[in-house]
Every structure is written in structure tokens, then in C-alpha cells.
Design a protein around this motif. Structure first.
Motif: not given
Length: 729
Positions: A289-291, A322-325, A457-464
Motif C-alpha cells: 500500500h502506497s501509504d 485487541t485491534i493491534a492483536c 496498521e502502519h506500526a504493525v507493518r513496520v513490526l512485520a
């Protein structure tokens, strides 16, 4: 970060992407012209190198002495920015060569991108002039370039700060979007930017090597619409990702690789999914995703990697926890299982109602003391089961939400988090709902290099991305090259015969080739006439057989009625033989039929497919997935560029969504994964040994609990002459 490469291998792009002098060919006093804007950018930002405006009609441009032509400047220029029409470019490149200019940025359009013959011809003339003159070309049809650490801003962009993100983008608008996003972020900066344009000369692989060597670049970030030489890019990426992170956003799909293909593999290759897989294979962090481009680039540049995918969530609210998980699970990350000791230590400082398992919900414990969150982070950071730490909630906004006198506690908490981040190898990522207003505590975190995001969502993509990079680096270090496999004399003869007869390998020839290289293929016999069946019946006895027509003209045997299953005994074989021949001749009266292939029915197992195609962008690519008739419907497959490493092969089995079937779903026995990995590696080596092999389909392969059986094999032969490799004895 710097490289240890010797100077002799240093990219030549350093000579002009970090120039000490520049000529602006087409410098202008008209504020609407690029030759004016480039001068503004250089002067406004304080470029310390020499500037040579080239314009025969004026004496000065923005107060800088102008010259009638490039030949009139004193000395030389490292870089030329050519702002003149496309038709003038070839001659100007010749002038650049005579003055010793090392690189040229060509802004003009009207070349190959038009699709018109005259544009294609002009680009060929331009490239010939560049090569004859020894001038490297950025573009044509490029938005330009900048090097902010050299204060070289040829796009005259405002409010863009120097930093660690190197950017190559085929879209000028995407560059502007990222620059504006960085301005809103306030903490992200860029090192070098270049727009590759048509990539007539310099390709993505060249730019990537430069960014990999550039000490000012912490992370290389690319927006790609199309690779011209994907194989060379993969080679470059494999080297650079070992040094620093590489982030790629690939728009669309590999159009050059999409074609009408005669095999399952050909139909599935050339896809966007294939591009993503082969990029990740060499350690590239692909964002879809571009963002996500800038957040992931920032996070990887600051934190580099995580030890794995086990994340601990510390939150001050159950809903966002919960959303983060949910997002972590969707990204393929795991919730770390906290040790009893960690839970006991958390329980000593949190309210009784707090959740001490992952996610850790402090349940109001921090309302009067936000710095308590830092204490929680320190405790979970010491747990060996944790790879990365995710703080979720409203840190930074406590003094706004509850009481102003909490600001001091938040600032103390921020300092403690900064100290933790500096001394702990485990990445710390912060999501705060107050991030958009940038309160003091979050501003302090960001300034100290702790990434803060306003999107879970952005934070999780960084963690991934951090976890994927850490796993890749661990897996790729110490990987040994597999021994080279030489082609057999029998195999090369089969290819030569097939090419001379204008056909692909017959199924039995393909299987003989596989057997010659140690693959498990059941025994089979070719019946040219019914007279052969008596001896075959004696050979196979009463075991059930599969019988298939052999003809270069009948590709889809089942559709032609050319397949019979569970055939037993001589009488059954004769009946099936006659029915196959009659159906095949009715299907195609002109078909040349070699005979009927007989082989024992495979044992029950899991059907998988293994295929290979020589992609025009990335070269030979191997595919693995569930087989049978559903492969093109489900498209649950994984791709890797050849050659494969053992890690590549094993990761393909774990990537597909149907991997639970391989592990033994609903009481079925698990398949022999080690045997499948060995099969994938052997197929990879066979493809390297036989350049004549264009496509390969093994569908199905029956994966068993104690090995595998290749039931059907198809090999498509190159119609062009290919230099054979040295044969084995």
C-alpha cells in the motif's frame, strides 16, 4: 552505514550523484522553466559546488555567470542537467563527453515512452551518443534528482530535510507525495533521490548499488513501475540487503511476463505475486500500500531488524490492544508468550485488574503515572520470548486527557523509553492516538529515533518488516552454495532430438531426465502397439495402472479421452489401449501418436505442483503449490528465483495458505517436507543444468509421508539454439 567494498568496485554513480560541480544546460531566467527552478534550488539551499548555467542569450542567471555553451566553461562539470528539447539531447551528450562530464540528467520526454517509432529511434540515438561519449544517463523522461546532504536540490523542493532515506521513484508525483508526508511527519529526511525515467542507461540495480554504498543512506526505498532487468536487480538486492534495508513498492504487475502460456506455471507466472515473492527472496521489504512506504522506510532505517516475529503488546486500553492483536495476526506475527517471571514482575507494579498475559493491558495503572508504561516496557524487554515491543494507546496525551501536571511524568517516561531503545536490541514501536497533534513526549521520542505512528496498521507493518528482515538475515548468513549439477548426455540428446523434430519432450523423456538426476519417478513403460501389452502385464501383474496417450499434438490428455485409470490385467490393458487410441484419433485425426504410457497408480497423498518458467524479467523462476485441477483457480502458490537455497525451498512450503494440509489436516498423515525440499532443490539444479528447458510442469506430484511420486511431467523445449553446458561423464 558504510560498506567494506574496495574502491575498485565502487559504483560510478558516486561521481555524479554527489557532484562537486554541475552544468545547467538550458538555464533560464523564466520562472516557469525547469532551468530556472533548478538554479533556484541550488542557490536557495546553498550548494557549495561550482554552478555553470548554460544559455547563449544571457550573461547571468539569478546572479550566476552564464556561458554560451558547455565548451566555454572553465574546467569540467561532474553532472549536467539537460533542460532542452528531446531532439537536442544526442548532440549535447557528445559535448558532455568532450568536456569530461560524467553523468547527465535528461528531463525531456518524447523518447521510447511515446511508443512511436521516432521516439524509439531518438532514444537509441541518445543512448549511442552517451555510450560513445562515456556519459551515464539518468532518464530520459525523468523528474530529476537531488542529493540533500550535498545541498543539491535540482527539483527546487521546499521544506524537504536531509536524512537517511534514499529514494528512487519512477513517479514524480509519488516523490512529491512522500516529501509532503515527510514534511507533516517532521522527523523524516532524505539523502538522495533520482527519477529513473525510461531507464535507458541506468537501471534500478545501478541506483540500488549506489544507495547501498552511500554512507548517508540508512534505507534504500524504491517506487517501481517496471524493471528492465529484474535478474540484475535481484543480484544487487541480495548484496545490498545484507548491508541495509531495502523497501520496494511495486505498482501493477509484470506486464512483460504476462503472456498466453501453454503450462500451468506459465499461466501463473508473470504475476504481481511472483514479483513480490522473488523480491522478498533476496531480503527486500515489499510494501503493498502506497501509504506504507514512508512509515516502513522510517522504521527500518531507524531500527534495522528484529530477532523474529514474536511481539509483545503493552496497552492502556483493551479495545486498541485487541485491534493491534488482530492486525499482528493478519501480518503473520505472533504474540510472544510471556514467562511466569515476567508476569510476576508486571503484577508487582500494576493494578490487580491488569492483564499480565500478552497483550498486557495496564487497566488504568498508568492514569496517574504515565511513566509506569516505561517500567512495563523494560520488564517485557528482558523476556527471552520477546523479539519486539509494541506500545499501544494514548501515551503522550495523558497530560491533555487527565491533568496538566502529568506532563512531567510523561517526559520522564519518554526519557526512560529512549534509554531502553538505545540499550536494547529489541525494537520499540509506539502507536499513540495523540500522534497527529505531536505532543511533547512523542516529539521527544521521535527526535531521539524512536518511531511513533498514528496508525496501528502502519506500526504493525513496520513490526512485520523488522521481523522479516531479521529472519532473512539469520537464514541467509552461512548459507552454503549447492553443488553444480552437470547435464547428462542422455538429457542433452533428448533436448536435441525434440528441437530437431519441432516438439517438446515426451512425458517419458521428461521423466527419464528427472530420474537421471535422482528424482523419484515411478516406473513406466511405453506401449507402441497392443503387441507390447502381454510382456507389460507380466511385468506389472494385477496392480492398478494409469495409461496415458503420448503425442506431441495432444497436450491436454484428459480432454482428449487419452487417460485411463485403475486399469488391471492384460485384458483391461488391451481394452484401455484401444479406447485411448480411438478417442485420441477422434479428438485430433492429424495427431502423431507415439503410443500409450503405462505406470502403476500412485499411492494416496497430497497433490502438489512444481513448475518452472523462464520469466523475461526475472529469468528462471520456480513455483510450488497445491496441485491438481485447482491450481489456477486457487492460485495458492509460492515463487522463488532460481537458484534456490535450502531456506528458499523450505520457506515455499510454509508460505502457501494450504500449508496445514501438508502438516496433516483432519487426521491425515503429514507429508515428508524434507523430501519436498530436496525435490525443489533438485529441480532448481536441473533448470540451471539445461538452458534448453523453457518451462517445466510437475503436476501432480503426490506428496507422501515417506517421500513423493512424480505422476505427470511436462518439459517445454526452447525453439532457439541454446549453447549446451558441459556434460557429466
Amino acid at each position: 552505514m558504510t560498506t567494506t567494498e574496495p574502491a575498485s568496485t565502487r559504483s560510478p554513480l558516486h561521481d555524479f550523484l554527489a557532484p562537486d560541480s554541475i552544468a545547467i544546460i538550458g538555464a533560464s531566467t523564466d520562472p516557469t522553466k525547469r532551468g530556472y527552478k533548478a538554479m533556484v534550488g541550488l542557490i536557495k539551499d546553498g550548494y557549495a559546488g561550482k554552478i555553470y548555467p548554460i544559455n547563449p542569450r544571457v550573461d547571468r542567471v539569478l546572479g550566476v555567470k552564464a556561458y554560451p555553451s558547455l565548451a566555454d566553461i572553465p574546467g569540467t562539470a561532474d553532472l549536467a542537467l539537460i533542460c532542452t528539447p528531446a531532439s537536442s539531447v544526442p548532440a549535447l551528450l557528445v559535448e558532455c563527453g568532450k568536456k569530461g562530464v560524467k553523468g547527465a540528467v535528461i528531463l525531456a520526454s518524447g523518447f521510447r515512452e511515446t511508443g512511436r517509432p521516432e521516439g524509439i529511434q531518438l532514444e537509441q540515438e541518445m543512448l549511442a551518443a552517451a555510450r560513445q561519449s562515456g556519459v551515464r544517463v539518468i532518464g530520459p523522461n525523468t523528474s530529476g534528482m537531488f542529493n540533500l546532504h550535498k545541498k543539491l536540490n535540482l527539483l527546487a523542493l521546499s521544506n524537504v530535510k536531509a536524512g537517511g532515506i534514499g529514494l528512487i521513484s519512477q513517479s514524480g508525483n509519488m516523490l512529491l507525495s512522500l516529501v509532503l508526508e515527510a514534511e507533516r511527519n517532521g522527523h523524516v529526511g532524505f539523502s538522495t533521490y533520482a527519477g529513473p525515467g525510461n531507464q535507458a542507461d541506468i537501471g534500478f540495480n545501478d541506483y540500488l548499488r549506489y544507495l547501498g554504498e552511500d554512507s548517508q543512506t540508512l534505507v534504500a526505498t524504491l517506487y517501481v513501475e517496471g524493471f528492465r532487468d529484474g535478474r540484475r536487480f535481484l543480484d544487487a538486492a541480495r548484496e545490498i540487503t545484507a548491508l541495509k534495508p531495502v523497501v520496494v513498492y511495486k505498482s501493477g504487475s509484470t506486464a512483460a511476463g504476462r503472456k498466453a502460456a501453454s503450462s500451468h506455471t506459465g499461466a501463473l507466472a508473470g504475476s504481481y505475486a511472483m514479483t513480490v515473492d522473488v523480491l522478498r527472496q533476496v531480503g527486500v521489504s515489499v510494501v503493498q500500500h502506497s501509504d506504507e512506504i514512508l512509515p516502513v522506510a522510517e522504521g527500518l532505517g531507524l531500527l534495522q531488524k528484529a530477532g523474529g516475529k514474536r511481539v509483545v503488546v503493552v496497552a492502556d486500553g483493551g479495545g486498541q490492544a485487541t485491534i493491534a492483536c488482530d492486525r499482528l495476526a493478519e501480518a503473520g506475527l505472533e504474540l510472544a508468550e510471556l514467562s511466569a517471571a515476567t508476569q510476576r514482575r508486571l503484577g508487582e507494579i500494576l493494578f490487580p485488574q491488569a492483564s499480565l498475559v500478552n497483550p498486557v493491558d495496564v487497566a488504568g495503572s498508568s492514569d496517574a503515572n504515565p511513566a509506569l508504561l516505561a517500567d512495563c516496557l523494560e520488564i517485557v524487554a528482558e523476556d527471552d520470548n520477546v523479539d519486539s515491543i509494541f506500545l499501544v494507546g494514548m501515551f503522550g496525551g495523558y497530560y491533555t486527557r487527565f491533568a496538566e501536571d502529568l506532563l512531567g511524568s510523561e517526559m520522564r517516561g519518554a526519557e526512560a523509553m529512549i534509554e531502553l531503545a538505545r540499550n536494547c536490541a529489541k525494537p520499540l514501536i509506539v502507536y499513540s492516538l495523540y500522534a497527529p497533534v505531536n505532543p511533547p513526549a512523542l516529539r521527544r521520542l521521535h527526535e531521539a529515533g524512536v518511531p511513533v505512528y498514528s496508525s496501528i496498521e502502519h506500526a504493525v507493518r513496520v513490526l512485520a518488516a523488522l521481523g522479516e528482515r531479521g529472519i532473512y538475515l539469520a537464514a541467509s548468513s552461512g548459507q552454503k552454495s549447492l553443488p553444480t549439477v552437470l547435464p547428462s548426455r542422455q538429457g542433452q540428446l533428448a533436448f536435441a532430438t525434440a528441437r530437431s523434430e519441432g516438439r517438446d519432450l515426451f512425458e517419458f523423456e521428461a521423466k527419464n531426465l528427472l530420474r537421471a538426476h535422482g528424482l523419484a519417478v515411478p516406473e513406466e513403460l511405453l506401449a507402441s502397439s497392443p503387441d507390447d501389452l502381454a510382456s507389460f502385464a507380466a511385468r506389472f501383474g494385477d496392480q492398478p495402472l494409469a495409461m496415458k496417450v503420448v503425442s506431441k499434438d495432444i497436450l491436454h490428455k484428459s480432454d482428449a479421452g487419452g487417460v485411463k485409470l485403475n486399469v488391471r490385467g492384460e485384458a483391461g490393458m488391451r481394452s484401455a489401449f484401444d479406447e485411448i487410441m480411438a478417442a485420441s484419433r477422434a479428438y485430433d485425426p492429424q495427431a502423431v501418436i507415439k503410443g500409450v504410457l503405462l505406470t502403476p497408480m500412485a499411492r494416496k497423498g497430497v497433490e502438489v505442483i512444481i513448475g518452472v518458467i523462464r520469466d523475461p524479467i526475472f529469468g528462471p523462476v520456480l513455483m510450488f503449490g497445491l496441485g491438481g485441477i485447482f491450481v489456477e483457480i486457487l492460485e495458492d502458490v509460492a515463487f522463488r528465483a532460481i537458484p534456490l537455497s535450502p531456506h528458499d525451498a523450505s520457506s515455499m512450503l510454509e508460505q502457501i495458505k494450504s500449508r496445514k494440509i501438508l502438516a496433516g489436516a483432519r487426521g491425515e498423515a503429514a507429508v515428508d517436507k524434507a523430501a519436498l525440499v530436496d525435490l525443489l532443490l533438485k529441480v532448481s539444479s536441473i533448470v540451471e543444468a539445461y538452458p534448453e528447458l523453457v518451462e517445466l510442469d510437475l503436476n501432480p506430484v503426490i506428496a507422501l509421508s515417506d517421500g513423493y511420486a512424480i505422476v505427470d511431467a511436462r518439459i517445454i523445449v526452447s525453439r532457439e539454439a541454446v549453447a549446451p553446458k558441459e556434460m557429466s561423464s
